[in-house]
Design a protein around this motif. Structure first.
Motif, PDB file in Angstrom:
ATOM      1  N   MET A  56      30.820  39.515  32.902  1.00  0.00           N
ATOM      2  CA  MET A  56      31.923  40.206  32.811  1.00  0.00           C
ATOM      3  C   MET A  56      32.704  40.709  34.454  1.00  0.00           C
ATOM      4  SD  MET A  56      34.349  42.639  31.439  1.00  0.00           S
ATOM      5  CE  MET A  56      33.592  42.538  29.620  1.00  0.00           C
ATOM      6  N   SER A  73      39.841  46.371  34.271  1.00  0.00           N
ATOM      7  CA  SER A  73      38.941  45.445  33.992  1.00  0.00           C
ATOM      8  C   SER A  73      39.018  45.049  32.368  1.00  0.00           C
ATOM      9  CB  SER A  73      37.494  46.051  33.812  1.00  0.00           C
ATOM     10  OG  SER A  73      37.072  46.255  35.134  1.00  0.00           O
ATOM     11  N   ARG A 108      33.850  48.299  32.090  1.00  0.00           N
ATOM     12  CA  ARG A 108      34.519  47.478  30.839  1.00  0.00           C
ATOM     13  C   ARG A 108      35.322  48.199  30.024  1.00  0.00           C
ATOM     14  NH1 ARG A 108      31.062  43.978  27.467  1.00  0.00           N
ATOM     15  NH2 ARG A 108      30.279  43.021  29.487  1.00  0.00           N
ATOM     16  N   ASP A 145      26.983  45.032  34.094  1.00  0.00           N
ATOM     17  CA  ASP A 145      28.307  44.482  34.764  1.00  0.00           C
ATOM     18  C   ASP A 145      28.485  44.990  36.278  1.00  0.00           C
ATOM     19  OD1 ASP A 145      29.093  43.742  32.025  1.00  0.00           O
ATOM     20  OD2 ASP A 145      30.603  45.553  32.040  1.00  0.00           O
TER      21      ASP A 145
END
Ligand code: MLT
Length: 261
Positions: free
Chosen positions: A1, A51, A46, A66
Motif C-alpha cells: 500500500m 491514501s 490507509r 504500511d
C-alpha cells in the motif's frame, strides 16, 4: 500500500501517525514547528486523507506495515522517532512490538495500550454500519467531534474545530468502517509495555475525555523509560489544540535524545 505523506525538514526522522478518522492535516503545526529542526514525516494511514481506502478490515498491524513500507520507499534505514495520536498510537505500539529495531524513541499521545471492551467493539461495529448505510461520514463526525476537543476549544475556537470537521467529513465510509473494525480487533498490548526499552514520551491533553490523563499516567507508569507530560487547555487533540506547549514538550524530548547520542 503506497501511502500519501508529508515529508519536511532536515535531520533525524520523526514519523507522526494521526488519529481516527483524521489525516496528516492534524500535524500541520508540528510539520512547521518541528520540521525546521527534524525531518518530520506524516503519512495518511490507509483509508484516510489521500491514501487509498481498500475494502476490508484495517488491522493495526497492517497499518503499521504500511508505515514500514513507506520507510522503505524513502530509504530510511536508521531507527526513527515514532509518534502516534490515539489510533496512531495503537499503530505505533504495533510497530514497535513487531519491528523494534526500526524505533529509537516513542511518543504516545492521547492514546492507550488496552483493547476495546466487548461493548466498545460492538459500538464500533454499529458505527461502521451506520456510516456505510448513510454513505457518508456524518454519523461518526457527529459522535466524535464533541469529544475531540476541550470545552473551550469547542465553544470559542471554531477556526481549530472546523478544519478537522472537514477532514473527517472527507474520510470515505469504506475507510472509516475499515479503521473502526480494525480498532475493534486490536489486541491488548499492556503486557508489551514493560518490554519497551526506548525513551518514551507520553503526552496527553489535560481535558482529554477519550483517553484521560489517568489513562496516560498508567501508560507512562508501565513503560520503564517513559515520561508523562500533560498539555493544558487541550482535549484529545492536544498537539493540534495547543501546539505551542505540545511542540515545546516534543522538541525538549527530541533534544534529550540527541544529548544521549
Ligand atoms: C482516535 O482519536 O484515533 C480515536 O479516538 C481512537 C479510538 O476510537 O479508539
Amino acid at each position: 500500500m503506497h501511502l500519501a505523506y508529508a515529508d519536511v525538514g532536515p535531520g533525524p526522522a520523526v514519523v507522526l501517525l494521526h488519529g481516527f478518522p483524521l489525516s496528516k492535516a492534524m500535524w500541520q503545526e508540528q510539520l512547521s514547528g518541528i520540521g525546521s529542526t527534524y525531518r518530520v514525516i506524516a503519512p495518511d494511514l490507509r483509508g484516510h486523507g489521500e491514501s487509498p481506502a481498500p475494502e476490508g478490515v484495517y488491522t493495526m498491524d497492517e497499518m503499521a506495515d504500511d508505515v514500514i513500507e513507506l520507510l522503505e520507499t524513502l530509504h530510511i534505514t536508521e531507527p526513527i522517532v515514532l509518534g502516534g495520536l490515539s489510533m496512531g498510537g495503537y499503530v505505533a505500539l504495533s510497530l514497535v512490538a513487531r519491528h523494534p529495531r526500526r524505533v529509537r524513541a516513542l511518543m504516545l499521545m492521547d492514546t492507550r495500550a488496552g483493547a476495546d471492551t466487548p461493548d466498545a467493539a460492538q459500538g464500533r461495529e454499529a458505527t461502521a454500519r451506520a456510516v456505510l448505510e448513510a454513505d457518508k461520514a456524518t454519523p461518526v463526525v457527529n459522535a466524535m467531534l464533541p469529544k475531540l476537543f476541550s470545552k473551550l476549544t469547542l465553544e470559542k475556537r471554531p477556526e481549530r474545530v472546523e478544519p478537522m470537521r472537514t477532514v473527517m467529513e472527507q474520510t470515505t465510509p469504506r475507510g472509516i468502517a475499515g479503521a473502526l473494525r480494525g480498532m475493534a480487533k486490536r489486541p491488548d498490548r499492556r503486557a508489551d509495555l514493560a518490554g519497551i526499552s526506548v525513551p518514551t514520551l507520553v503526552l496527553v491533553g489535560e481535558e482529554d475525555v477519550i483517553t484521560p490523563p489517568a489513562e496516560a499516567k498508567a501508560l507512562a507508569d508501565a513503560i520503564p523509560n517513559a515520561r508523562l507530560e500533560v498539555v493544558p487547555h487541550a482535549g484529545h487533540m492536544a498537539p493540534y489544540e495547543n501546539p505551542a506547549v505540545a511542540n515545546a514538550v516534543i522538541l525538549r524530548f527530541l533534544k534529550s535524545l540527541e544529548d544521549r547520542r
